[in-house]
Design a protein around this motif. Sequence first.
Motif, PDB file in Angstrom:
ATOM      1  N   UNK A 140       0.841  -1.197   0.000  1.00 29.94           N
ATOM      2  CA  UNK A 140       0.000   0.000   0.000  1.00 29.94           C
ATOM      3  C   UNK A 140       0.878   1.250   0.000  1.00 29.94           C
ATOM      4  N   UNK A 141       1.982   1.198   0.751  1.00 32.76           N
ATOM      5  CA  UNK A 141       2.908   2.334   0.769  1.00 32.76           C
ATOM      6  C   UNK A 141       3.521   2.573  -0.603  1.00 32.76           C
ATOM      7  N   UNK A 142       3.583   1.509  -1.402  1.00 32.68           N
ATOM      8  CA  UNK A 142       4.125   1.655  -2.768  1.00 32.68           C
ATOM      9  C   UNK A 142       3.060   2.086  -3.771  1.00 32.68           C
ATOM     10  N   UNK A 143       1.823   2.291  -3.298  1.00 39.04           N
ATOM     11  CA  UNK A 143       0.787   2.804  -4.176  1.00 39.04           C
ATOM     12  C   UNK A 143      -0.226   1.792  -4.654  1.00 39.04           C
ATOM     13  N   UNK A 144      -0.116   0.517  -4.202  1.00 42.06           N
ATOM     14  CA  UNK A 144      -1.090  -0.489  -4.619  1.00 42.06           C
ATOM     15  C   UNK A 144      -2.372  -0.352  -3.801  1.00 42.06           C
TER      16      UNK A 144
END
Length: 468
Positions: free
Chosen positions: A185-189
């Motif tokens: 999630x932190x990577x944008x997923x």
Amino acid sequence: MMEEIRRLADRFDLIEPVGGGSMGTVWRARDDNLERTVAVKELLLPHGQGEQKADEAKNRALREARIAARLVHPHAITVFGVIDEQDRPWIIMEYLPSTSLADKLREGPMEVDDVIRLAIQLCSALAAAHRAGIVHRDIKPGNVLLGEDGTVKITDFGISRAMGDVQLTATGEISGTPAFLAPEVARGEDATFASDVFSLGATLYTALEGGTPYGTAENPIALLYRASSGEIPPPVKSGILTPLLTRLLDVRPDSRPTMTETERELRALAAGESTTLVAEEPPPRARKGVLIGVIVAFLVLAAVIAAVVVVLTRGEDSPSNAAPPAGSQSQTAAPAPSSAEPSPTPSSPPPPPSSSPPPSTSSSSVAPPPAQTPGQALSAYYSLIPGNLQAGFATLTDNFKRAKNQSFERYSNFWKDYRAVTVSNVSESGTTVTATLTYVKASGGTTTERATFVMVQQDGRYLIDSQR
């Protein structure tokens, strides 16, 4: 000075603020129609991003609140309704006289048994939410409410996503905290059930260790970068929760247990049962394959039994085929380990020499199926320890065994002092695998190390060839 009572929708009297944060204010209110106390969350829309962005956030909030209202559970704050008034959304919720877990942790970390009891209640609600298709997206201590009667409830389903929380804005600022985000999630997923599981693990980690998994940083973007890497210091105060907690915080979403599996293991821990390496119920998509495997195993077993019957029938008149009497030298016992041998350490998993382990008729001596990658093979090896040492021994190459110059007896003697080993933060570079290993001692303590292994492929599966 007391807040002036405000009237909302000609029905709710807002009595006093009882909480709040970057997303808005929570009010204790009176529902005149039903004559009961409720909580009303006044959501603040983003400023400085234009009317269109504000409208989008409002519509998302209304939609997420309606989705959350589908969940009715004793350990989740019930959403009664949502109102669009004064050009912003208001969520009408169950009122629980409580304090947040975040406030409680300001007093210091919690005991393991207390965290287990808290986690069971949280998991029961989150598992029900997942079964209903609802992803929470913002599990953190601030959204965990501790009732005055000991009840634990989770709140704010979906609201963080609706209000754009933990998202980089156009100006490069971050709304909310990334301290409990799953790496993906932190990577944008997109957030998933698996990312909820990670956030639950991060919340339990914080309750036990007294600090968040990613530490602290004055620059929130630096904290977000740490979250995206998934690098977490191994827990040191989690006791019997360590193996499960490590799996919850696995950087790989597919390697985390489901919320239902997590609840089951927590309840077993609370009952004093060991669950670390117990096989879990497969997800629905895997059950077909499991069923086929069971059928194949049954057919193989039937063939083996038939072969044994034939052999016994043919040889029943032959004295040379008679079974040795009890206590004869044919029944070998494992020799006691020599006190002269140095004891291996966790940093050097003790593979024996090139000699084979003692023969065994137990099915536990069968090696695990081949793993797809070197990292998966390493995780599979440690999943065998210490319950299936013969299969674990078979996962080590002869080269590794010669380098360590150890016997199978010595290998077994070392592992009897450990209850489990968990593998986390696995990284691969070709056939070189680096991982964090957490050893759970039979006495209850834990030790952790970062180790690197070289894997080689033999007969279609990866074996451990060396360690440094």
